[in-house]
Design an enzyme around this catalytic site. Structure first.
Site, PDB file in Angstrom:
ATOM      1  N   HIS A 113       0.848  -1.190   0.000  1.00  0.00           N
ATOM      2  CA  HIS A 113       0.000   0.000   0.000  1.00  0.00           C
ATOM      3  C   HIS A 113       0.883   1.239   0.000  1.00  0.00           C
ATOM      4  O   HIS A 113       2.112   1.149   0.129  1.00  0.00           O
ATOM      5  CB  HIS A 113      -0.986   0.005   1.175  1.00  0.00           C
ATOM      6  CG  HIS A 113      -0.367   0.049   2.528  1.00  0.00           C
ATOM      7  ND1 HIS A 113       0.358  -0.993   3.070  1.00  0.00           N
ATOM      8  CD2 HIS A 113      -0.371   1.018   3.489  1.00  0.00           C
ATOM      9  CE1 HIS A 113       0.767  -0.675   4.288  1.00  0.00           C
ATOM     10  NE2 HIS A 113       0.344   0.546   4.556  1.00  0.00           N
ATOM     11  N   HIS A 128       1.317   3.925   1.960  1.00  0.00           N
ATOM     12  CA  HIS A 128       1.864   4.639   3.114  1.00  0.00           C
ATOM     13  C   HIS A 128       3.384   4.613   3.090  1.00  0.00           C
ATOM     14  O   HIS A 128       4.012   3.619   2.709  1.00  0.00           O
ATOM     15  CB  HIS A 128       1.318   4.046   4.413  1.00  0.00           C
ATOM     16  CG  HIS A 128      -0.077   4.496   4.705  1.00  0.00           C
ATOM     17  ND1 HIS A 128      -0.933   3.808   5.544  1.00  0.00           N
ATOM     18  CD2 HIS A 128      -0.793   5.582   4.259  1.00  0.00           C
ATOM     19  CE1 HIS A 128      -2.097   4.447   5.617  1.00  0.00           C
ATOM     20  NE2 HIS A 128      -2.030   5.519   4.843  1.00  0.00           N
ATOM     21  N   ASP A 154       5.881   4.350   5.136  1.00  0.00           N
ATOM     22  CA  ASP A 154       6.751   3.364   5.781  1.00  0.00           C
ATOM     23  C   ASP A 154       6.803   2.058   4.999  1.00  0.00           C
ATOM     24  O   ASP A 154       7.537   1.139   5.375  1.00  0.00           O
ATOM     25  CB  ASP A 154       6.310   3.109   7.231  1.00  0.00           C
ATOM     26  CG  ASP A 154       4.865   2.672   7.366  1.00  0.00           C
ATOM     27  OD1 ASP A 154       4.044   3.061   6.517  1.00  0.00           O
ATOM     28  OD2 ASP A 154       4.547   1.949   8.336  1.00  0.00           O
ATOM     29  N   HIS A 168       5.769  -5.424  12.016  1.00  0.00           N
ATOM     30  CA  HIS A 168       5.166  -4.091  11.923  1.00  0.00           C
ATOM     31  C   HIS A 168       4.698  -3.606  13.299  1.00  0.00           C
ATOM     32  O   HIS A 168       3.566  -3.228  13.514  1.00  0.00           O
ATOM     33  CB  HIS A 168       3.981  -4.129  10.942  1.00  0.00           C
ATOM     34  CG  HIS A 168       3.509  -2.779  10.486  1.00  0.00           C
ATOM     35  ND1 HIS A 168       2.503  -2.087  11.131  1.00  0.00           N
ATOM     36  CD2 HIS A 168       3.878  -2.000   9.443  1.00  0.00           C
ATOM     37  CE1 HIS A 168       2.267  -0.954  10.505  1.00  0.00           C
ATOM     38  NE2 HIS A 168       3.098  -0.870   9.463  1.00  0.00           N
TER      39      HIS A 168
END
EC number: 3.1.26.11
Length: 327
Positions: free
Chosen positions: A62, A64, A66, A269
């Site tokens: 995705h 984002h 990070d 994560h």
């Protein structure tokens, strides 16, 4: 199958953890896949024997930061190293615009072609190295996906019962059929593929992006050997923060893995609030919460951890293969 974790922190790096990145390959292969590429991923690669020159497919779960801010730097370094081989990138469609924008504004020249595949367009399994790849839509603040890797090269054994019943004598003929060859025998055309049986089921691994609803992976989890999933918080912290972050807690993922009958679970994560050394809250709180609800093989990933999934689907710690000393 081998997995090497290049980053296991969420949002921001810590002194011991970089942001998301995970390498996957068939055991012993030079070519490899990279799932997510947070800022600093290429620096983590310097502590392994993985090379951007042998990177075959780069997948982003995705948009984002990070999970993707390290992408332009890795591409630039591959170009500076003289890469000319094509690179396939599978990612949400906006990642293509991200690469194009950074390349234009920073005068980045890539002397190798990029085969960009929008993950949204994947309607059928896609061949990726020694695997078939499928994508599963998840639940997060932005479109997020899990990638499901199923191996395609499974060892075969001879169907001895059929060979014997058909009067095909043991010896060189059996060897040729085992190799998949076609041959003539007593006026018949024999095909090796007709006399070979798979020794085992193909291994299947699920690597999920950010996701607050593990149950979305229920169908993909059937027959899977391993799930790699975020556990950003413990349940107590997740309830205190509320649903807005749209991340999973350790209990939620563990309960799903137990109900799905997954034999191996790797959590990653983790929120930077969880400490690895002295301090509180400690990463062990996530481990304890997950173990209370999951009875399979549970691992909390650390940066540069190296794991193998055996032919029998058992998760094993592998000896590290690092190019230098661990930071």
């Amino acid at each position: 199958m081998e997995l090497i974790f290049l980053g296991t922190s969420s949002g921001t790096p810590t002194k011991s953890r970089n942001v998301s990145g995970l390498a996957l390959r068939r055991a012993g292969a030079r070519a490899w896949c990279l799932i997510d590429c947070g800022e600093g991923t290429q620096h983590r690669l310097l502590h392994t024997r993985l090379s951007p020159m042998q990177l075959d497919t780069l997948l982003i779960t995705h948009v984002h930061g990070d999970h993707c801010y390290g992408l332009p730097g890795l591409l630039a370094s591959a170009a500076l190293a003289g890469r000319t081989a094509p690179l396939r990138i599978i990612a949400p469609a906006p990642i293509a615009a991200f690469i194009e924008c950074v390349a234009r504004l920073s005068d980045l020249r890539l002397d190798f072609p990029i085969d960009f595949v929008p993950v949204e367009s994947l309607q059928a399994p896609l061949a990726v190295q020694d695997f078939t790849l499928e994508a599963v839509a998840l639940s997060h603040r932005v479109p997020s996906y899990a990638y499901v890797f199923t191996e395609t090269r499974v060892e075969a054994k001879l169907d001895v019962t059929r060979l014997t019943a058909e009067g095909i004598p043991a010896g060189p003929l059996w060897g040729r059929l085992h190799r998949g060859e076609e041959l003539e025998f007593e006026g018949r055309r024999l095909r090796g593929q007709d006399y070979r049986l798979p020794e085992r089921a193909p291994r299947k691994v699920i690597i999920a992006g950010d996701n607050d609803s593990p149950a979305l992976l229920a169908e993909a989890a059937r027959g899977a050997c391993l799930l790699v999933h975020e556990a950003t918080y413990t349940r107590e912290v997740a309830e205190r923060l509320g649903p807005a972050p749209q991340h999973s807690d350790a209990e939620r993922v563990a309960r799903f893995a137990e109900q799905a009958g997954l034999p191996n679970l790797i959590l990653t994560h983790f929120s930077p609030r969880y400490q690895d050394g002295a301090g509180s809250p400690h990463i062990d709180e996530i481990a304890a919460e997950a173990r209370a609800h999951y009875g399979g093989r549970l691992v909390l990933a650390r940066d540069l951890d190296h794991y193998r999934l055996s032919r029998q689907g058992e998760l094993e710690t592998a000896a590290p293969r690092r190019a230098g000393r661990q930071p």
